[in-house]
Write a protein that holds these residues in place. Structure first.
Motif, PDB file in Angstrom:
ATOM      1  N   GLN A 328       0.800  -1.220   0.000  1.00 36.81           N
ATOM      2  CA  GLN A 328       0.000   0.000   0.000  1.00 36.81           C
ATOM      3  C   GLN A 328       0.833   1.270   0.000  1.00 36.81           C
ATOM      4  N   GLN A 329       2.157   1.155  -0.012  1.00 38.66           N
ATOM      5  CA  GLN A 329       2.992   2.352   0.047  1.00 38.66           C
ATOM      6  C   GLN A 329       3.327   2.848  -1.358  1.00 38.66           C
ATOM      7  N   TRP A 330       2.989   4.105  -1.579  1.00 39.45           N
ATOM      8  CA  TRP A 330       3.284   4.765  -2.848  1.00 39.45           C
ATOM      9  C   TRP A 330       4.148   5.990  -2.564  1.00 39.45           C
ATOM     10  N   PHE A 331       4.981   6.340  -3.528  1.00 42.09           N
ATOM     11  CA  PHE A 331       5.912   7.440  -3.327  1.00 42.09           C
ATOM     12  C   PHE A 331       5.851   8.400  -4.517  1.00 42.09           C
ATOM     13  N   GLY A 332       6.519   9.553  -4.352  1.00 40.87           N
ATOM     14  CA  GLY A 332       6.418  10.609  -5.355  1.00 40.87           C
ATOM     15  C   GLY A 332       7.738  10.957  -5.997  1.00 40.87           C
ATOM     16  N   ASP A 333       8.206  12.186  -5.744  1.00 42.37           N
ATOM     17  CA  ASP A 333       9.362  12.733  -6.461  1.00 42.37           C
ATOM     18  C   ASP A 333      10.596  11.845  -6.322  1.00 42.37           C
ATOM     19  N   SER A 334      11.270  11.628  -7.454  1.00 45.12           N
ATOM     20  CA  SER A 334      12.473  10.797  -7.500  1.00 45.12           C
ATOM     21  C   SER A 334      13.710  11.649  -7.268  1.00 45.12           C
ATOM     22  N   TYR A 335      14.656  11.112  -6.494  1.00 47.46           N
ATOM     23  CA  TYR A 335      15.938  11.771  -6.234  1.00 47.46           C
ATOM     24  C   TYR A 335      17.081  11.006  -6.879  1.00 47.46           C
ATOM     25  N   ASN A 336      16.780  10.201  -7.892  1.00 46.27           N
ATOM     26  CA  ASN A 336      17.786   9.338  -8.502  1.00 46.27           C
ATOM     27  C   ASN A 336      18.745  10.118  -9.398  1.00 46.27           C
ATOM     28  N   ILE A 337      18.224  11.050 -10.165  1.00 53.59           N
ATOM     29  CA  ILE A 337      19.061  11.846 -11.069  1.00 53.59           C
ATOM     30  C   ILE A 337      19.296  13.235 -10.474  1.00 53.59           C
ATOM     31  N   GLU A 338      18.203  13.944 -10.218  1.00 55.70           N
ATOM     32  CA  GLU A 338      18.294  15.229  -9.515  1.00 55.70           C
ATOM     33  C   GLU A 338      18.179  14.948  -8.024  1.00 55.70           C
ATOM     34  N   ASN A 339      19.272  15.157  -7.293  1.00 54.67           N
ATOM     35  CA  ASN A 339      19.251  14.785  -5.881  1.00 54.67           C
ATOM     36  C   ASN A 339      18.830  15.925  -4.962  1.00 54.67           C
ATOM     37  N   ILE A 340      18.479  17.062  -5.530  1.00 52.57           N
ATOM     38  CA  ILE A 340      17.991  18.196  -4.739  1.00 52.57           C
ATOM     39  C   ILE A 340      16.642  18.643  -5.290  1.00 52.57           C
ATOM     40  N   HIS A 341      15.657  18.754  -4.420  1.00 53.92           N
ATOM     41  CA  HIS A 341      14.341  19.246  -4.809  1.00 53.92           C
ATOM     42  C   HIS A 341      13.912  20.338  -3.831  1.00 53.92           C
ATOM     43  N   SER A 342      13.261  21.364  -4.361  1.00 51.04           N
ATOM     44  CA  SER A 342      12.763  22.469  -3.532  1.00 51.04           C
ATOM     45  C   SER A 342      11.245  22.546  -3.633  1.00 51.04           C
ATOM     46  N   GLN A 371      21.334   9.236   3.244  1.00 47.86           N
ATOM     47  CA  GLN A 371      20.634  10.254   4.039  1.00 47.86           C
ATOM     48  C   GLN A 371      19.871  11.236   3.160  1.00 47.86           C
ATOM     49  N   MET A 372      18.826  11.812   3.741  1.00 43.81           N
ATOM     50  CA  MET A 372      18.181  12.998   3.195  1.00 43.81           C
ATOM     51  C   MET A 372      18.418  14.145   4.180  1.00 43.81           C
ATOM     52  N   ASP A 373      18.884  15.269   3.681  1.00 46.12           N
ATOM     53  CA  ASP A 373      19.087  16.458   4.505  1.00 46.12           C
ATOM     54  C   ASP A 373      17.991  17.463   4.181  1.00 46.12           C
ATOM     55  N   VAL A 374      17.354  17.982   5.221  1.00 44.84           N
ATOM     56  CA  VAL A 374      16.193  18.858   5.043  1.00 44.84           C
ATOM     57  C   VAL A 374      16.531  20.262   5.528  1.00 44.84           C
ATOM     58  N   LYS A 375      16.367  21.229   4.625  1.00 50.39           N
ATOM     59  CA  LYS A 375      16.482  22.644   4.972  1.00 50.39           C
ATOM     60  C   LYS A 375      15.101  23.284   4.915  1.00 50.39           C
ATOM     61  N   VAL A 376      14.828  24.197   5.840  1.00 53.50           N
ATOM     62  CA  VAL A 376      13.580  24.948   5.847  1.00 53.50           C
ATOM     63  C   VAL A 376      13.928  26.428   5.884  1.00 53.50           C
ATOM     64  N   ASN A 377      13.459  27.149   4.868  1.00 52.55           N
ATOM     65  CA  ASN A 377      13.786  28.584   4.720  1.00 52.55           C
ATOM     66  C   ASN A 377      15.297  28.805   4.836  1.00 52.55           C
ATOM     67  N   ASN A 378      16.054  27.948   4.144  1.00 53.97           N
ATOM     68  CA  ASN A 378      17.517  28.031   4.058  1.00 53.97           C
ATOM     69  C   ASN A 378      18.247  27.691   5.352  1.00 53.97           C
ATOM     70  N   TYR A 417      19.360  14.538  -1.256  1.00 50.04           N
ATOM     71  CA  TYR A 417      19.647  13.126  -1.004  1.00 50.04           C
ATOM     72  C   TYR A 417      21.124  12.850  -1.223  1.00 50.04           C
ATOM     73  N   ASN A 418      21.757  12.256  -0.215  1.00 54.97           N
ATOM     74  CA  ASN A 418      23.167  11.889  -0.286  1.00 54.97           C
ATOM     75  C   ASN A 418      23.271  10.376  -0.386  1.00 54.97           C
ATOM     76  N   ASN A 419      23.701   9.880  -1.552  1.00 52.88           N
ATOM     77  CA  ASN A 419      23.769   8.428  -1.760  1.00 52.88           C
ATOM     78  C   ASN A 419      25.078   7.812  -1.283  1.00 52.88           C
ATOM     79  N   ASN A 420      25.933   8.632  -0.669  1.00 57.50           N
ATOM     80  CA  ASN A 420      27.215   8.154  -0.128  1.00 57.50           C
ATOM     81  C   ASN A 420      28.052   7.404  -1.172  1.00 57.50           C
ATOM     82  N   GLY A 421      28.011   7.897  -2.397  1.00 59.70           N
ATOM     83  CA  GLY A 421      28.872   7.345  -3.441  1.00 59.70           C
ATOM     84  C   GLY A 421      28.343   6.112  -4.144  1.00 59.70           C
ATOM     85  N   ASN A 422      27.100   5.770  -3.893  1.00 59.03           N
ATOM     86  CA  ASN A 422      26.506   4.602  -4.564  1.00 59.03           C
ATOM     87  C   ASN A 422      25.667   5.086  -5.751  1.00 59.03           C
ATOM     88  N   PRO A 423      26.155   4.998  -6.975  1.00 51.87           N
ATOM     89  CA  PRO A 423      25.436   5.545  -8.124  1.00 51.87           C
ATOM     90  C   PRO A 423      24.140   4.796  -8.437  1.00 51.87           C
TER      91      PRO A 423
END
Length: 609
Positions: A328-342, A371-378, A417-423
């Protein structure tokens, strides 16, 4: 004689209380470990591991332990604890396990399930524990638990509706896509196929239960059949629905918020409807007047405190990707190519003196930790850590949240998203939730509001909403199907009303330029149906309309050769009566339960989907 009667009554009361009193029990458990077991996962994967005798492993290749036993009917768990635990260390086999998924604290679940008038206690415990770099396993323990008789559960919850409202009359179905107040005008009525010229608007009735997902638990509240909603019709006094007349009604959309009655903002979380992005309602012209919205009784008590802010919440979620075409789990925006989304999330009139909660959930599919790093209002607010996948776990989901003081009318969220060097790593966003306090200001838009501080505090409170000129009305929508109109007690440019505290309440501010508009569905007119009247059926075949003829052939075969009472049921009819028109598959379970509960001779035995 009176003395004797009083003593007998007192004796009955004492005995009754003892019968329903809490009872404490202790049950002992011994775990017999079997080492060096060859375990086949699939044809390509075999492992050697240690198991608890009679149990299996989970998706992370870790052992499990489950025990179940019969228990008295109509009892509930008062509390439980694990005591007298005996461990032994693991020296040589720790590399067999999914170490990242072994808990540091005891992981126990204990509940009672009920099936066909039988109650069973089920205990699930993770038999491994991690202390630093050491892993130890449980060899024995005692379960101390208390049960009490639940007077409310002694009688089974059986549907009292024996006939659907859809069984007679002319019915028209339409959809809505959000929660709020909707407007139906003459043109929309005509588009539905209603002969507006021939009707008395006082007899217009709207039915529907909202579009939120049905609860998975049988014990949770759901409406018994379609409910009539109180509505407001402007211009019905002349018994004619004219060009400028219209209907206003409050509708609950497909997505909802859970735990709002806890009055604790940090516990509130949204529930995204995975079955439908619309909710459905039904309109009919009856022979008698329909239910109408009335004015709320004015409160005259002295005010203890004035309220000028409210708690609010919103979310961003796109359900587009199911990683493995299962669950039942569905997901949205992909971070595979573009690893930063705003993301810029509207959140008007933020109260700058209070913290805003930002909650983010994501998923990662990687052989390395990431890891995912989250910034809010910079500002860096928090990170989300994902374990490396392992065992049968192909992806790892996790969430985190943080508090931050903000101002303005929106919240800017940046996720990296930081993939720690795993392409080959893949990551997706599940959702972003924003929860906080806002200032009560009319803004020519309709918006819902509530104040958790009022909800959990006894007393009389005065709500003050600024900019009353942009407010056409305020409704109390705590009871979604029976909203009431709140009168303005001020003649200034503020909208003021009183409310009783200590009770969870929900309100909505309206502006006549911002009523929502419902949508016409493809099959507008609904044929009469009455699944609620069915009973004493052995076998039901649930099908789509295009397979109904073939389903009836199967039914005829079993009627003639199996001596069964068989009924073919259209799937959309189940949805109409048991999930307010929404394609929620839980409605199938509720329909089957309705047949089972209401049978007097033949209880349902077989279901074919």
């Amino acid at each position: 004689m009176n003395y004797l009667k009083r003593n007998l009554i007192l004796l009955f009361i004492i005995v009754g209380n003892l019968l329903f009193a809490q009872q404490t029990k202790i049950k002992q458990f011994q775990l017999n470990w079997v080492d060096n077991v060859d375990f086949t996962i699939n044809k390509n994967l075999k492992i050697k591991t240690s198991l608890v005798e009679g149990n299996l492993i989970d998706g992370n290749f870790n052992p499990t332990y489950t025990s179940s036993w019969d228990i008295e009917n109509s009892v509930e768990i008062g509390g439980f604890s694990i005591i007298n635990i005996q461990y032994e260390p693991i020296y040589n086999n720790s590399n067999l396990y999914g170490v990242n998924y072994i808990p540091k604290a005891l992981d126990v679940k204990f509940n009672i399930v009920k099936s066909r008038n039988k109650s069973t206690a089920i205990l699930n415990i993770m038999p491994l524990l991690k202390e630093g770099t050491t892993i130890k396993r449980i060899v024995s323990f005692d379960l101390e638990y208390s049960v009490f008789a639940n007077k409310k559960s002694i009688k089974s919850k059986i549907s009292t509706v024996k006939n659907s409202v859809l069984s007679s009359g002319n019915w028209y179905k339409f959809s809505i896509d959000t929660t709020g107040v909707f407007k139906i005008d003459k043109k929309f009525m005509e588009n539905l196929g209603i002969d507006v010229k021939s009707i008395n608007p006082k007899n217009i009735q709207i039915y529907g239960n909202g579009g939120q997902m049905l609860p998975f638990k049988n014990s949770d509240l759901r409406y018994d059949g379609l409910q009539e909603n109180a509505i407001l019709i402007a211009g019905e006094e002349d018994n004619s629905f004219d060009d400028n007349d219209y209907i206003l009604f409050y509708a609950k959309g497909p997505h909802t918020w859970k735990n709002t009655k806890s009055a604790n903002l940090s516990e509130v979380e949204h529930q995204f409807n995975i079955f439908s992005d619309k909710a459905y309602y039904f309109i009919t012209i009856a022979d008698t007047p329909g239910k109408r919205i009335i004015e709320q009784t004015k409160i005259t008590n002295t005010v203890n405190q004035q309220i000028t802010t409210f708690h609010d919440f919103t979310f961003y979620e796109k359900d587009e990707i199911n990683l493995f075409a299962a669950g039942q789990q569905w997901f949205g925006d992909s971070y595979n190519i573009e690893n930063i989304h705003s993301y810029t999330i509207p959140f008007n009139n933020i109260d700058p003196s209070e913290n805003v909660i930002v909650r983010v959930r994501g998923v990662a599919e990687s052989s390395l930790t990431s890891q995912m790093d989250v910034k809010v209002n910079n500002q860096s607010l928090f990170g989300i850590n994902f374990y490396a996948k392992g065992g049968l776990t192909k992806a790892v989901a996790n969430e985190n949240s943080g508090n931050i003081q903000l101002s303005g009318n929106s919240v800017n969220v940046e996720i990296t998203y930081n993939n720690n060097g795993n392409p080959s790593a893949k990551a997706y966003l599940d959702y972003i939730e924003i929860l906080g306090k806002k200032k009560l200001v009319g803004n020519e838009k309709q918006f819902s509001f509530r104040n958790f501080d009022v909800d959990k505090t006894a007393g009389i409170f005065e709500f003050l909403i600024e900019n009353a000129s942009s407010i056409s009305a305020v409704w109390d929508v705590t009871d979604a199907i029976n909203p009431t109109v709140i009168l303005n007690e001020s003649t200034s440019n503020n909208f003021i009303f009183k409310a009783v505290g200590g009770i969870p309440k929900e309100y909505i501010v309206l502006n006549e330029k911002d009523y929502y508009v419902p949508q016409k569905v493809e099959d507008t007119q609904i044929a009469n149906q009455n699944l609620h009247s069915l009973n004493n059926i052995d076998y039901i075949i649930i099908t789509q309309d295009f397979l109904k003829e073939q389903a009836q052939r199967l039914a005829d075969y079993h009627i003639q050769n199996s001596n069964l009472k068989v009924q073919v049921i259209s799937l959309h009819q189940i949805y109409n009566e048991f999930s307010s028109g929404s394609p929620d598959i839980t409605a199938i379970r509720d329909f089957v339960k309705h047949l089972y509960d209401n049978a007097t001779t033949n209880k349902i035995k077989y279901v074919c989907l």
